[in-house]
Design a protein around this motif. Structure first.
Motif, PDB file in Angstrom:
ATOM      1  N   TYR A  46      39.991  32.062  36.253  1.00  0.00           N
ATOM      2  CA  TYR A  46      41.319  32.044  37.399  1.00  0.00           C
ATOM      3  C   TYR A  46      42.603  32.615  36.540  1.00  0.00           C
ATOM      4  CZ  TYR A  46      45.876  30.890  40.229  1.00  0.00           C
ATOM      5  OH  TYR A  46      47.301  30.918  40.820  1.00  0.00           O
ATOM      6  N   ASP A  64      35.738  35.159  40.840  1.00  0.00           N
ATOM      7  CA  ASP A  64      37.026  34.933  40.561  1.00  0.00           C
ATOM      8  C   ASP A  64      37.889  34.277  41.414  1.00  0.00           C
ATOM      9  OD1 ASP A  64      39.454  35.836  40.383  1.00  0.00           O
ATOM     10  OD2 ASP A  64      39.378  37.675  40.085  1.00  0.00           O
ATOM     11  N   ASP A  65      37.955  33.238  41.221  1.00  0.00           N
ATOM     12  CA  ASP A  65      38.872  32.447  41.905  1.00  0.00           C
ATOM     13  C   ASP A  65      39.675  32.608  42.273  1.00  0.00           C
ATOM     14  OD1 ASP A  65      38.048  29.985  43.679  1.00  0.00           O
ATOM     15  OD2 ASP A  65      38.640  28.648  42.230  1.00  0.00           O
ATOM     16  N   CYS A  66      40.174  33.551  43.012  1.00  0.00           N
ATOM     17  CA  CYS A  66      41.764  34.160  43.848  1.00  0.00           C
ATOM     18  C   CYS A  66      42.212  34.007  42.926  1.00  0.00           C
ATOM     19  CB  CYS A  66      42.079  33.502  44.569  1.00  0.00           C
ATOM     20  SG  CYS A  66      40.894  33.488  46.400  1.00  0.00           S
ATOM     21  N   SER A  67      42.419  34.723  41.625  1.00  0.00           N
ATOM     22  CA  SER A  67      43.589  35.653  40.546  1.00  0.00           C
ATOM     23  C   SER A  67      44.349  36.412  41.078  1.00  0.00           C
ATOM     24  CB  SER A  67      42.256  36.232  39.358  1.00  0.00           C
ATOM     25  OG  SER A  67      41.821  35.138  38.723  1.00  0.00           O
ATOM     26  N   ASN A  98      40.784  30.046  47.337  1.00  0.00           N
ATOM     27  CA  ASN A  98      40.548  28.698  45.664  1.00  0.00           C
ATOM     28  C   ASN A  98      39.607  28.122  46.555  1.00  0.00           C
ATOM     29  OD1 ASN A  98      41.320  26.893  43.785  1.00  0.00           O
ATOM     30  ND2 ASN A  98      42.150  29.332  43.380  1.00  0.00           N
TER      31      ASN A  98
END
Length: 247
Positions: free
Chosen positions: A13, A39-42, A67
């Motif tokens: 992130y 990718d956790d909502c970067s 997320n």
């Protein structure tokens, strides 16, 4: 792409600042490897940074629609993986060359459930602190109850176990819970006492806030089914080891 022996799961992130070094350390390993970046909502340029390495042919980029946190992101990566073994690497840490080869050989030789390595503590800028945290050669379930000596970014385990014991409780030390559940069956961990893991200390990490980390460790014992008294006794042991580790 050659069928991977090891699938490396890397949740991230907003990791554009460090993830390149982490990816390069995976690509430098000398066993058939795939890297799954979750990718956790970067909101920064993490995706663009990862894309620079896509020509290697063994990286898969997966972006969460919402997320999910580190635990669920790792679980998503494990489900999508194709390797016999699973390794976890946080996006701000990195490995020395030869780590995965040494761990695969160790697991196949010993039949252990988990293989861990020692780690060198690094400053946020990537320079060494001069501190090294060793790992015991053999760790049992009861050893682990007293002290979590296994760092997530150092671990190699079988994919079937990672699927059977997914990480839960992101409000606690989710990796510690998983290791305990795996070892509760009677297995063991083998440690390779070399600094294959370079562990970057960060101000925002769970373990940097010692009081918060302590509370989460107590909660680990509750989550794996122990009562308040036993959990307190295990926590006291954890606290003593923690003072020694970072002395």
């Amino acid at each position: 792409m050659e069928k991977p022996l090891v699938s490396v799961i890397m949740p991230v992130y907003n990791g554009e600042k460090y993830i390149g070094k982490a990816i390069e350390s995976v690509l430098a390993q000398n066993v058939p490897t795939e890297l799954l970046v979750i990718d956790d909502c970067s909101t920064d340029k993490t995706e663009l940074t990862v894309m620079k390495y896509m020509d290697s042919g063994n990286i898969r980029y997966i972006r969460n629609k919402e997320n999910m946190g580190a635990a669920r992101s790792r679980n998503r990566g494990v489900k999508a993986s194709k390797g016999k073994y699973i390794a976890f690497l946080d996006a701000d840490d990195w490995w020395e060359k030869g780590k995965l080869e040494a761990q695969v050989k160790t697991m196949e030789l010993t039949g252990c459930d988990i293989c861990s390595t020692g780690r060198e503590l690094m400053q946020p800028n990537g320079h060494t602190t001069g501190k090294y945290i060793p790992v015991k050669e053999r760790i049992t379930y009861h050893d682990l109850l007293k002290h979590n000596s296994i760092n997530c970014s150092s671990v190699l385990l079988k994919r079937e176990d990672a699927l059977a014991f997914p990480m839960t409780h992101d409000d606690s030390h989710e990796d510690y819970i998983t290791w305990l559940k795996i070892l509760r069956r009677g297995g063991f961990v083998v440690g390779i006492n070399k600094p294959y893991l370079k562990y970057r200390l960060s101000e925002g990490g769970k373990s940097r806030n010692k009081l918060k980390s302590a509370a989460m460790t107590y909660q680990v014992y509750r989550y794996v089914g122990y009562g308040r008294l036993k959990s307190l006794l295990f926590f006291i042991s954890y606290a003593v080891h923690g003072v020694w580790k970072y002395r």
